[in-house]
Design a protein around this motif. Structure first.
Motif, mmCIF file in Angstrom:
data_model
loop_
_atom_site.group_PDB
_atom_site.id
_atom_site.type_symbol
_atom_site.label_atom_id
_atom_site.label_comp_id
_atom_site.label_asym_id
_atom_site.label_seq_id
_atom_site.Cartn_x
_atom_site.Cartn_y
_atom_site.Cartn_z
ATOM 1 N N LEU A 65 -15.462 -49.920 11.655
ATOM 2 C CA LEU A 65 -13.898 -49.455 10.098
ATOM 3 C C LEU A 65 -14.809 -50.653 9.357
ATOM 4 C CD1 LEU A 65 -10.885 -50.268 11.303
ATOM 5 C CD2 LEU A 65 -11.117 -48.403 9.928
ATOM 6 N N GLU A 66 -15.099 -49.355 8.447
ATOM 7 C CA GLU A 66 -15.767 -49.723 6.792
ATOM 8 C C GLU A 66 -14.428 -50.358 5.999
ATOM 9 O OE1 GLU A 66 -17.674 -47.534 4.043
ATOM 10 O OE2 GLU A 66 -19.003 -46.552 5.754
ATOM 11 N N ILE A 98 -12.456 -40.848 11.740
ATOM 12 C CA ILE A 98 -11.022 -40.029 11.795
ATOM 13 C C ILE A 98 -10.672 -40.032 10.435
ATOM 14 C CG2 ILE A 98 -8.919 -41.255 12.581
ATOM 15 C CD1 ILE A 98 -11.842 -39.760 14.449
ATOM 16 N N ILE A 135 -7.470 -49.403 2.595
ATOM 17 C CA ILE A 135 -9.065 -48.708 2.013
ATOM 18 C C ILE A 135 -9.837 -48.763 3.229
ATOM 19 C CG2 ILE A 135 -10.612 -48.848 0.631
ATOM 20 C CD1 ILE A 135 -7.838 -47.664 -0.081
ATOM 21 N N PHE A 136 -9.248 -48.026 4.562
ATOM 22 C CA PHE A 136 -10.887 -48.595 5.809
ATOM 23 C C PHE A 136 -11.056 -46.923 5.799
ATOM 24 C CE2 PHE A 136 -7.849 -51.703 7.172
ATOM 25 C CZ PHE A 136 -8.459 -52.696 6.934
ATOM 26 N N TRP A 137 -12.159 -46.748 6.781
ATOM 27 C CA TRP A 137 -13.398 -45.152 6.948
ATOM 28 C C TRP A 137 -13.400 -45.530 8.750
ATOM 29 C CZ3 TRP A 137 -14.263 -47.652 2.315
ATOM 30 C CH2 TRP A 137 -13.367 -46.824 1.301
ATOM 31 N N LYS A 138 -12.434 -45.087 9.309
ATOM 32 C CA LYS A 138 -12.485 -44.931 10.878
ATOM 33 C C LYS A 138 -13.771 -43.991 11.440
ATOM 34 C CE LYS A 138 -8.950 -45.737 12.136
ATOM 35 N NZ LYS A 138 -7.583 -45.732 13.300
#
Lengths: 84, 154
Positions: B55-56, B140, B126-129
């Motif tokens: 998770l960014e 995702i 605000i996450f990038w998975k």
């Protein structure tokens, strides 16, 4: 010439790296101008720069395409987010 | 009366059982506590094995987005307290990603607040998975179901 540093988040970093710089004539420009300049300089980002679901963030605030950004500000582009 | 809101962006594993115990200890006065724990899946939607999930997050924006969602829940529901913990970084299958808890004098309110928190965290935090597996990496994005779940609260 003015130097803009741009961070690319999530999958956008796969296309053109996590951070890149753009040299533009103007010391400030709209987010829409920045999208166009990025798409021209990095064709791999063109589709994402034209995608309204990809949002711009300047100095830690999500902004609209009409927002005027200055060289030296912390600029980032966010693809659709996914938490939880 | 304003609810107590506590939000954490965690870059290391956390213990959801210990968090729930601590939350209950502090929920004095409210008769109902509802919590939800999200765990890292071991398989993708099409059955491929997931080695790790990353998770960014982005600077202060991620925590601010979590806090805005928690504050909205506190304003919308008659809750006494809200707790949100969200992981960032790289996780193994089975590790907790997210923990939410809500306390209220009435159980239905606590259920709704926890449900609302999760629907908004899934689509707006605000996450990038990214799933990394034997056959490569995959980002995702929220599904249509996630968007429909979020729209229930409009």
């Amino acid at each position: 010439m003015a130097l803009y540093t741009i961070e690319l988040c999530g999958r956008l970093a796969d296309r053109a790296g996590a951070a890149l710089t753009l040299e533009l004539d103007a010391a400030s420009c709209s987010v829409a101008d920045l999208r166009a300049a990025l798409a021209a300089a990095h064709p791999s980002l063109a589709a994402d720069m034209a995608n309204a679901r990809v949002r711009a963030c300047v100095d830690e605030v999500i902004v609209k395409d009409t927002f005027m950004v200055a060289a030296g500000q912390a600029i980032a582009f966010f693809p659709p987010v996914s938490g939880g | 009366m304003s609810a107590r809101v506590d939000v954490t962006l965690a870059d290391a594993p956390f213990d959801p059982g210990a968090e729930l115990s601590a939350f209950c200890m502090n929920a004095a006065g409210d008769g109902a506590v509802v919590s939800f724990v999200g765990l890292t899946r071991g398989q993708t939607g099409d059955g491929a094995e997931v080695a790790t999930l990353t998770l960014e997050s982005y600077r202060g924006v991620t925590l601010a987005s979590m806090r805005a969602i928690a504050d909205d829940a506190a304003a919308r529901f008659a809750v006494g307290a809200i707790r949100v913990i969200h992981r960032a970084g790289t996780m193994q299958p089975g590790e907790p990603i997210v923990f939410v808890a809500a306390s209220s004098p009435h159980r239905r309110v606590a259920f709704e607040a926890a449900d609302y928190l999760m629907d908004r965290l899934k689509t707006e935090a605000i996450f990038w998975k990214r799933e990394d597996g034997v056959d490569g990496a995959r980002w995702i994005e929220p599904t249509d179901d996630d968007a429909r779940d979020r729209a229930r609260w409009e």
